[in-house]
Design a protein around this motif. Structure first.
Motif, PDB file in Angstrom:
ATOM      1  N   TYR A 102      33.564  31.480  21.999  1.00  0.00           N
ATOM      2  CA  TYR A 102      34.639  30.823  21.297  1.00  0.00           C
ATOM      3  C   TYR A 102      35.299  31.873  20.151  1.00  0.00           C
ATOM      4  O   TYR A 102      36.399  32.102  19.910  1.00  0.00           O
ATOM      5  N   GLU A 103      34.222  31.944  19.326  1.00  0.00           N
ATOM      6  CA  GLU A 103      34.387  32.922  18.060  1.00  0.00           C
ATOM      7  C   GLU A 103      35.067  34.363  18.536  1.00  0.00           C
ATOM      8  O   GLU A 103      35.965  34.624  18.057  1.00  0.00           O
ATOM      9  N   GLU A 104      34.431  34.897  19.508  1.00  0.00           N
ATOM     10  CA  GLU A 104      34.827  36.261  19.742  1.00  0.00           C
ATOM     11  C   GLU A 104      36.030  36.204  20.680  1.00  0.00           C
ATOM     12  O   GLU A 104      36.783  37.127  20.497  1.00  0.00           O
ATOM     13  N   GLU A 105      35.925  35.395  21.685  1.00  0.00           N
ATOM     14  CA  GLU A 105      37.185  35.629  22.645  1.00  0.00           C
ATOM     15  C   GLU A 105      38.267  34.605  22.635  1.00  0.00           C
ATOM     16  O   GLU A 105      39.487  34.759  22.503  1.00  0.00           O
ATOM     17  N   VAL A 106      37.914  33.220  22.868  1.00  0.00           N
ATOM     18  CA  VAL A 106      38.792  32.234  22.890  1.00  0.00           C
ATOM     19  C   VAL A 106      39.599  32.073  21.855  1.00  0.00           C
ATOM     20  O   VAL A 106      40.705  31.902  21.782  1.00  0.00           O
ATOM     21  N   ILE A 107      39.083  31.872  20.339  1.00  0.00           N
ATOM     22  CA  ILE A 107      39.640  31.225  19.212  1.00  0.00           C
ATOM     23  C   ILE A 107      40.512  32.651  18.927  1.00  0.00           C
ATOM     24  O   ILE A 107      42.062  32.244  18.628  1.00  0.00           O
ATOM     25  N   PRO A 108      40.425  33.587  18.955  1.00  0.00           N
ATOM     26  CA  PRO A 108      41.118  34.908  18.611  1.00  0.00           C
ATOM     27  C   PRO A 108      42.552  34.886  19.451  1.00  0.00           C
ATOM     28  O   PRO A 108      43.350  35.070  19.072  1.00  0.00           O
ATOM     29  N   PHE A 109      42.355  34.569  20.828  1.00  0.00           N
ATOM     30  CA  PHE A 109      43.429  34.594  21.556  1.00  0.00           C
ATOM     31  C   PHE A 109      44.348  33.303  21.552  1.00  0.00           C
ATOM     32  O   PHE A 109      45.540  33.441  21.500  1.00  0.00           O
ATOM     33  N   TRP A 110      43.616  32.167  21.565  1.00  0.00           N
ATOM     34  CA  TRP A 110      44.344  30.911  21.722  1.00  0.00           C
ATOM     35  C   TRP A 110      44.801  30.232  20.305  1.00  0.00           C
ATOM     36  O   TRP A 110      45.656  29.260  20.435  1.00  0.00           O
ATOM     37  N   SER A 111      44.097  30.451  19.250  1.00  0.00           N
ATOM     38  CA  SER A 111      44.350  29.647  18.246  1.00  0.00           C
ATOM     39  C   SER A 111      45.965  29.708  17.923  1.00  0.00           C
ATOM     40  O   SER A 111      46.404  28.521  17.308  1.00  0.00           O
ATOM     41  N   ASP A 112      46.814  30.488  17.972  1.00  0.00           N
ATOM     42  CA  ASP A 112      48.191  30.402  17.793  1.00  0.00           C
ATOM     43  C   ASP A 112      49.019  30.125  18.976  1.00  0.00           C
ATOM     44  O   ASP A 112      50.167  29.824  18.934  1.00  0.00           O
ATOM     45  N   ARG A 113      48.117  30.260  19.956  1.00  0.00           N
ATOM     46  CA  ARG A 113      49.088  29.896  21.269  1.00  0.00           C
ATOM     47  C   ARG A 113      48.847  28.658  21.842  1.00  0.00           C
ATOM     48  O   ARG A 113      49.554  28.158  23.060  1.00  0.00           O
ATOM     49  N   SER A 114      48.054  27.611  21.332  1.00  0.00           N
ATOM     50  CA  SER A 114      47.664  26.660  21.930  1.00  0.00           C
ATOM     51  C   SER A 114      48.716  25.481  21.822  1.00  0.00           C
ATOM     52  O   SER A 114      49.623  25.614  20.952  1.00  0.00           O
ATOM     53  N   MET A 115      48.990  24.448  22.907  1.00  0.00           N
ATOM     54  CA  MET A 115      50.104  23.456  22.732  1.00  0.00           C
ATOM     55  C   MET A 115      50.004  22.647  21.791  1.00  0.00           C
ATOM     56  O   MET A 115      51.152  22.494  20.868  1.00  0.00           O
ATOM     57  N   ARG A 116      48.777  22.362  21.029  1.00  0.00           N
ATOM     58  CA  ARG A 116      48.653  21.762  19.674  1.00  0.00           C
ATOM     59  C   ARG A 116      49.450  22.471  18.683  1.00  0.00           C
ATOM     60  O   ARG A 116      50.137  21.667  17.821  1.00  0.00           O
ATOM     61  N   GLN A 117      49.286  23.599  18.543  1.00  0.00           N
ATOM     62  CA  GLN A 117      50.004  24.487  17.530  1.00  0.00           C
ATOM     63  C   GLN A 117      51.453  24.117  17.696  1.00  0.00           C
ATOM     64  O   GLN A 117      52.177  23.740  16.767  1.00  0.00           O
ATOM     65  N   HIS A 118      51.949  24.353  18.956  1.00  0.00           N
ATOM     66  CA  HIS A 118      53.547  24.237  19.326  1.00  0.00           C
ATOM     67  C   HIS A 118      53.676  22.778  19.103  1.00  0.00           C
ATOM     68  O   HIS A 118      54.927  22.679  18.320  1.00  0.00           O
ATOM     69  N   VAL A 119      53.260  21.875  19.510  1.00  0.00           N
ATOM     70  CA  VAL A 119      53.570  20.280  19.167  1.00  0.00           C
ATOM     71  C   VAL A 119      53.718  20.031  17.573  1.00  0.00           C
ATOM     72  O   VAL A 119      54.827  19.622  17.114  1.00  0.00           O
ATOM     73  N   PHE A 120      52.626  20.238  16.741  1.00  0.00           N
ATOM     74  CA  PHE A 120      52.678  20.109  15.531  1.00  0.00           C
ATOM     75  C   PHE A 120      54.030  21.166  14.754  1.00  0.00           C
ATOM     76  O   PHE A 120      54.808  20.620  13.791  1.00  0.00           O
ATOM     77  N   ALA A 121      54.198  22.344  15.053  1.00  0.00           N
ATOM     78  CA  ALA A 121      55.202  23.019  14.816  1.00  0.00           C
ATOM     79  C   ALA A 121      56.560  22.384  15.136  1.00  0.00           C
ATOM     80  O   ALA A 121      57.546  22.917  14.088  1.00  0.00           O
ATOM     81  N   ALA A 122      56.683  21.672  16.001  1.00  0.00           N
ATOM     82  CA  ALA A 122      57.989  21.305  16.523  1.00  0.00           C
ATOM     83  C   ALA A 122      58.396  20.061  15.738  1.00  0.00           C
ATOM     84  O   ALA A 122      59.474  19.380  15.894  1.00  0.00           O
ATOM     85  N   MET A 123      57.270  19.425  15.100  1.00  0.00           N
ATOM     86  CA  MET A 123      57.663  17.926  14.541  1.00  0.00           C
ATOM     87  C   MET A 123      58.103  18.228  13.060  1.00  0.00           C
ATOM     88  O   MET A 123      57.833  19.271  12.446  1.00  0.00           O
ATOM     89  N   THR A 124      59.130  17.180  12.855  1.00  0.00           N
ATOM     90  CA  THR A 124      59.487  17.045  11.571  1.00  0.00           C
ATOM     91  C   THR A 124      58.744  16.552  10.251  1.00  0.00           C
ATOM     92  O   THR A 124      57.792  15.983  10.596  1.00  0.00           O
ATOM     93  N   PRO A 125      59.236  16.890   9.128  1.00  0.00           N
ATOM     94  CA  PRO A 125      58.011  16.362   7.843  1.00  0.00           C
ATOM     95  C   PRO A 125      58.103  14.809   8.060  1.00  0.00           C
ATOM     96  O   PRO A 125      56.909  14.175   7.798  1.00  0.00           O
ATOM     97  N   GLU A 126      59.008  13.913   8.390  1.00  0.00           N
ATOM     98  CA  GLU A 126      59.173  12.587   8.415  1.00  0.00           C
ATOM     99  C   GLU A 126      58.108  12.205   9.715  1.00  0.00           C
ATOM    100  O   GLU A 126      57.414  11.281   9.443  1.00  0.00           O
ATOM    101  N   TRP A 127      58.275  12.748  10.823  1.00  0.00           N
ATOM    102  CA  TRP A 127      57.359  12.562  11.697  1.00  0.00           C
ATOM    103  C   TRP A 127      55.691  12.677  11.525  1.00  0.00           C
ATOM    104  O   TRP A 127      54.902  11.777  11.526  1.00  0.00           O
ATOM    105  N   LYS A 128      55.794  13.843  10.713  1.00  0.00           N
ATOM    106  CA  LYS A 128      54.222  14.230  10.284  1.00  0.00           C
ATOM    107  C   LYS A 128      53.650  13.246   9.109  1.00  0.00           C
ATOM    108  O   LYS A 128      52.482  12.578   9.223  1.00  0.00           O
ATOM    109  N   ALA A 129      54.613  12.745   8.292  1.00  0.00           N
ATOM    110  CA  ALA A 129      54.363  11.649   7.372  1.00  0.00           C
ATOM    111  C   ALA A 129      53.715  10.421   7.896  1.00  0.00           C
ATOM    112  O   ALA A 129      52.766   9.669   7.721  1.00  0.00           O
TER     113      ALA A 129
END
Lengths: 297, 786
Positions: B112-139
């Protein structure tokens, strides 16, 4: 005067039933499961173990019947009018009043809430007690109202009362759950306070009216579980033509805590293995009664 | 239970859930190498699945008859970094967290440390989901007003129909080829997209066939060194795996193996919420059973053994590790596969058969909480079917749950499904209905009704944080009537439902564009015909749910206000709000009054039940019928999994005397302990909700074992169920256990390893629940006989 109404009663007749417990009973059985049913007037129930000694009930009582006795509240029952003022005052829910006036209309309305359950299961309403014969006019009025609405009715009776009253109830009742506790009169008097003669006579006459009867025998180890008592019970049942079933009810301690809550003594009967005793008694009865014998309601 | 089954059962129960980094690593290397090439996204996803199925380790256990695992071994689960890339902290805490722990070895951590996290940490759907939400939604999300299912897992909840047993994957490929021909001849502007989807589906068919071939090869290899008896079994397994799921199965064993490979294809492709379900196994598999038994190839006992082996496969697959709020809202290893028995046939007639009863035997013997089971009960099904199911329920491990097929038909028809699809469908996951093989019924998150009420009582401000989360709906102290308060609640609710729906719609499109599920799409009509993905409007019925939670608690809280503040005027709103803010510290007398004198839901008391109805209607009006971006519709359902614990932690004191932080009521069950008038009163109360306008409701009832000891009582319980269903109730499930047993199990967990309880829509080991959930279950009213 009603002291409880229980929906989803599974052991008071066929199907899913609503059992109405009427207050007041001519007998005072030593093992009574519902001691709060015995007297005709409302009574205070008090669960001492829940009492934290906060004293709210002492303040709430309008007749100064409650006082602190050490850590716990104590009620002078001679003075208590069972007005219920202390019940909502208690933060622990340690106090309740057993017994309330109900009109037939209100009661039937409550009963009708479970109509669909009765329809589905072949159930209905059971009047129990206490003793329905002790409030025969009220009982008659409930039973008549139910009969009109095509609700199946059962009366759970100890059989002690005037024959005319029982006959009147029989006109509007579909099924009797009839208690026979002891065949020997002296023993009956000793542990219930009354003779069993009117009970057995009423049973015979009721049998003649043709209403279905389930005989119910609360089996109290050491009192009515010996062979000769059971044989006599079987002999009585065999001579009757309307009995459809016999139910042997295992003794349970449910009444003891409530007796304590009423400030009364209850015989701490030796429980043993109540179910084993009831099963054994049922085996003996099955040999000769000629109708199905069940353990439990 | 045969010794084989006993051994395999011990193995699945005894082995600790473990994380495998193999899938994550294979996927990472695949995508790293792929980045320069130019495949459309669906084809990329299909090639990724083919890569996984070609290269991941496969396993055939010692005595197994049904083969294949999601990870390299039983109870070893893969991870899905394209959805949720676990952090090193996550991996660090997984082995030691108090509930649903997973073993993680050093090797996995390193990869995970060497291969998985460096590649996916910015690409995972989870990142995209939270980036697409409004501040009201997050609150609102942070405050526990609602949750989000898709932040760590993919849309799923699919249930199969009988297609795969009729067609096999070669048959699916033929269907795909026909659709390809149609789109090739088309000059529609999106034909190229459709063709890419279909190409992806076709690649997935070949991939699963290859996966089965690899198992055939392994079985043949193992046969060479096996004992003569086992050799015969392994050769049979090899033959089965060469034939299915490529072709339609010929035998009962092949039919079971067909499903199992199909299941693995779906759950290796993505970590769906919920995992795939086989649906009505007694219906789909009965022809194979009948034929094998009639031909003397199979005895009922050997069929039972095969079914038992099948049951174990589900138990071998804990839901992959969830973290944060998703772990809170679904704190269980259960992956919510549901196996259904009973119901009606295509003509609406009783469909219970010999296999239905055999399956009930298997449920009873196996007692495996993670292989979920239910009966679909219709008025046309005989009572002996119901009573047999109740005998199994009486064993006390919460299975099978009981569903009202006749009400479900009404629910389907109201939601615009055809009668034929309604009759072939049923409940899935916990309780939600699905047109099997034709629907994406996607659950997307819970809405916390009592939290919405708390916000209403504070003019939109969250008293836990002081933040303004909702609109200003007025100071409740200024309300002259209960209806004003209720209107304010409605305004707040509409606001948060809008917020949640907007977020959902963005997330749904993210999945459609970035994470299509071509394998799953093969299985669900009309994805092939439309050339559209499961996540992109391919299914005949793309349905989205947002689950309402806390009906009982919210009802009782509103009932307390109406009764004490407005009707009797014995408590002022001012005092009440002061008491809530103080969590009743210094207001003990008031709290006693509220607890003891409030008409509560579950007592057949119209004063409370009428409020429950209004709460339901408000939620229904806010959500039902709204379009989702995939050409489908939003619907309501009422269930909690374990979120009623988490949501409870997020809500302060409430007017019914409930203290801050205490769990909410579960499903549509009354508040714990508030129902004092027995099960018929509960059922009458709950029956006042219009279940037909939902896609599922969840009612939990607890009975003491003594009540159901004899046959007569069991039949009366059956009558209770039948009556609930005459009132159009959707679902009921039972815990048959006394409080003493549960308390003893808390004291001595090691002696109660096999104690299983019903939580909410699923069963779990009592030991696997956290203390708060254990306490909550103990606090549920237990129906008894006096």
């Amino acid at each position: 005067m009603v002291f409880d109404l229980k929906r989803f009663a599974l052991h008071d007749g066929p199907g899913i039933r609503t059992t109405v417990f009427l207050k007041g009973c001519p007998l005072s059985c030593a093992w009574c499961h519902n001691p709060e049913s015995q007297r005709t007037e409302p009574e205070l129930l008090f669960w001492e173990d829940r009492c934290t000694g906060c004293g709210a009930c002492v303040t709430a009582c309008p007749v100064e019947a409650v006082a602190m006795a050490g850590e716990k509240a104590a009620t002078d029952r001679a003075r208590c009018t069972a007005c219920g003022a202390c019940v909502p005052a208690c933060p622990e829910g340690a106090r309740a009043i057993a017994g309330a006036e109900w009109s037939t209309d209100d009661l039937v309305q409550e009963i009708e809430r479970d109509l669909l359950f009765f329809d589905q299961s072949g159930g209905g309403v059971t009047l129990s007690g206490g003793e329905p014969l002790a409030q025969v006019a009220f009982a008659h009025s409930i039973l008549t109202a139910c009969a009109k609405r095509r609700i199946h009715t059962a009366v759970d009776t100890c059989g002690y009362g005037a024959w005319e009253d029982l006959a009147a109830l029989a006109e509007v009742t579909d099924l009797f759950l009839y208690d026979v506790k002891q065949t020997d009169d002296e023993l009956h008097i000793e542990r219930t306070g009354r003779s069993n003669r009117p009970i057995l006579e009423n049973l015979e006459r009721l049998d003649g009216m043709g209403r279905p009867i389930w005989i119910r025998c609360p089996l109290v180890p050491g009192y009515n579980d010996d062979r000769s008592t059971l044989d006599e019970l079987a002999a009585i049942v065999k001579n009757l033509s309307s009995v459809r079933a016999v139910h042997v009810l295992p003794f349970h301690r449910g009444g003891q805590a409530k007796s304590k809550g009423l400030g009364r003594e209850c015989e701490a009967s030796q429980e043993g293995d109540a179910h084993a005793a009831a099963n054994a008694a049922a085996e003996i009865l099955r040999l000769s009664v000629g109708v199905p014998v069940h353990v439990g309601g | 239970m045969t010794t084989r089954v006993e051994r395999l059962r011990d193995e699945t129960i005894g082995s600790a859930p473990t994380v495998s980094a193999e899938r994550a690593q294979l996927l990472t290397s695949f995508y790293r190498d792929l980045e320069t090439t130019q495949h459309p996204v669906p084809v990329q996803r299909a090639l990724a699945l083919a890569h996984l199925l070609e290269h991941q380790s496969i396993h055939i256990g010692e005595d197994e008859l049904i083969v294949g695992e999601r990870g390299p071994a039983p109870k070893v689960v893969p991870t899905y970094p394209e959805l949720c890339c676990h952090t090193l902290d996550d991996l660090q805490s997984l082995p030691t967290r108090p509930k649903t722990p997973f073993q993680v070895d050093e090797e996995a951590r390193r990869r995970y440390e060497e291969e998985v996290i460096p590649f996916w940490s910015d690409r995972s759907m989870r990142q995209h989901v939270f980036a697409a939400m409004t501040p009201e939604w997050k609150a609102a999300f942070d405050a526990g007003v609602f949750t989000e299912f898709m932040e760590q897992r993919a849309p799923g909840h699919a249930v199969l129909d009988d297609k795969v047993y009729r067609l096999g994957f070669e048959g699916f490929k033929e269907r795909i080829a026909k659709a390809v021909a149609r789109f090739e001849a088309s000059d529609a502007p999106d034909a190229a997209d459709r063709l890419a989807q279909l190409e992806a589906m076709s690649i997935c068919c070949d991939a699963i066939i290859r996966f089965a071939q690899r198992h055939a090869e392994l079985a043949s290899e193992l046969a060479e060194t096996a004992t003569p008896e086992r050799r015969e079994e392994l050769l049979r397994i090899a033959e089965v795996c060469r034939h299915v799921p490529r072709h339609a199965p010929r035998t009962f064993q092949e039919a079971l193996q067909t499903y199992w490979f199909t299941h693995l294809g779906a759950v290796i492709e993505l970590n769906e919420w919920d995992s795939l379900s086989p649906g009505r196994v007694d219906q789909w598999l009965y022809p194979f059973y009948r034929q094998d038994v009639d031909e003397g190839q199979l005895s009922p006992n050997s069929a039972k053994e095969l079914l038992a082996c099948f049951w174990l496969k589900f138990s071998n697959q804990p839901a992959p590790p969830k973290v944060d709020v998703t772990e809170e809202q679904s704190a269980t290893y259960n992956d919510f596969t549901l196996i259904n028995v009973g119901g009606v046939d295509e003509n609406g007639e009783d469909a219970v058969n010999e296999l239905s009863y055999l399956i009930l035997d298997v449920i009873e013997e196996m007692k495996l909480p993670y292989t979920g089971s239910c009966i679909q009960l219709s008025k046309t099904n005989p009572d002996r079917f119901l009573v047999r199911a109740l005998e199994v329920i009486r064993e006390g491990f919460g299975q099978p749950s009981v569903f009202n097929t006749d009400a479900i038909h009404q629910e389907f028809l109201r939601a615009g499904k055809s009668l034929a699809d309604a009759r072939a469908g049923g409940p899935s996951g916990c309780v939600t209905i699905s047109a099997f093989g034709k629907e994406s019924c996607v659950l997307t998150g819970y809405v916390n009704w009592p939290k919405v009420l708390e916000l209403t009582l504070h003019d939109g401000v969250d008293p836990q944080t002081g933040r303004q989360l909702g609109p200003n709906t007025g100071d409740p102290r200024s309300f002259a009537a209960f209806d004003e308060l209720f209107e304010a609640y409605r305004t707040q609710l509409d606001h948060f439902v809008d917020l949640k729906v907007e977020g959902n719609d963005r997330i749904a499109r993210l999945f459609a564009e970035r994470l299509p599920a071509p394998f799953l799409s093969v299985l669900v009509d009309d994805c092939i015909d439309r050339g559209r993905d499961y996540n992109d409007g391919g299914p005949r019925y793309p349905t989205t749910y947002i689950q309402g939670v806390g009906l009982g608690t919210a009802t009782d809280a509103l009932s307390a206000i109406r009764d004490h503040v407005f009707a009797r005027q014995t408590v002022s709103m001012d005092d009440l709000i002061a008491a809530l803010q103080a969590d009743f510290e210094g207001f003990e007398g008031l709290r006693t009054k509220l607890v003891r004198e409030t008409p509560c839901f579950g007592n057949d008391d119209d004063r409370a039940d009428e409020i429950a109805r209004r709460l339901f209607d408000a939620y229904f009006d806010a959500l039902d019928g709204r379009p989702n971006p995939n050409g489908g519709t939003y619907r309501v359902n009422l269930l909690p999994t374990t979120v009623h614990i988490y949501f409870g932690q997020k809500v302060g004191a409430l007017p019914n005397g409930r203290r801050a932080g205490v769990p909410l009521s579960d499903g549509i069950s009354p508040s714990q302990g508030a129902d004092t008038r027995g099960p018929t009163a509960v059922i009458r109360s709950v029956g006042k909700i219009d279940h037909v306008r939902t896609g599922g409701t969840l009612l939990n009832q607890r009975f003491l074992p003594d009540v159901l000891a004899d046959e007569t009582s069991l039949r009366k319980l059956g009558d209770l169920v039948r009556t609930f269903f005459r009132l159009d109730g959707h679902h009921i499930q039972f815990n048959v256990v006394d409080s003493e047993t549960l308390l003893r199990a808390q004291e001595a967990p090691e002696e109660h390893r096999d104690l299983i309880v019903r939580v909410a829509g699923y069963s779990d080991y009592f030991n696997n629940l956290d203390r708060e959930l254990q306490d909550e279950i103990i606090s549920r009213t237990a129906h008894e006989e006096v």
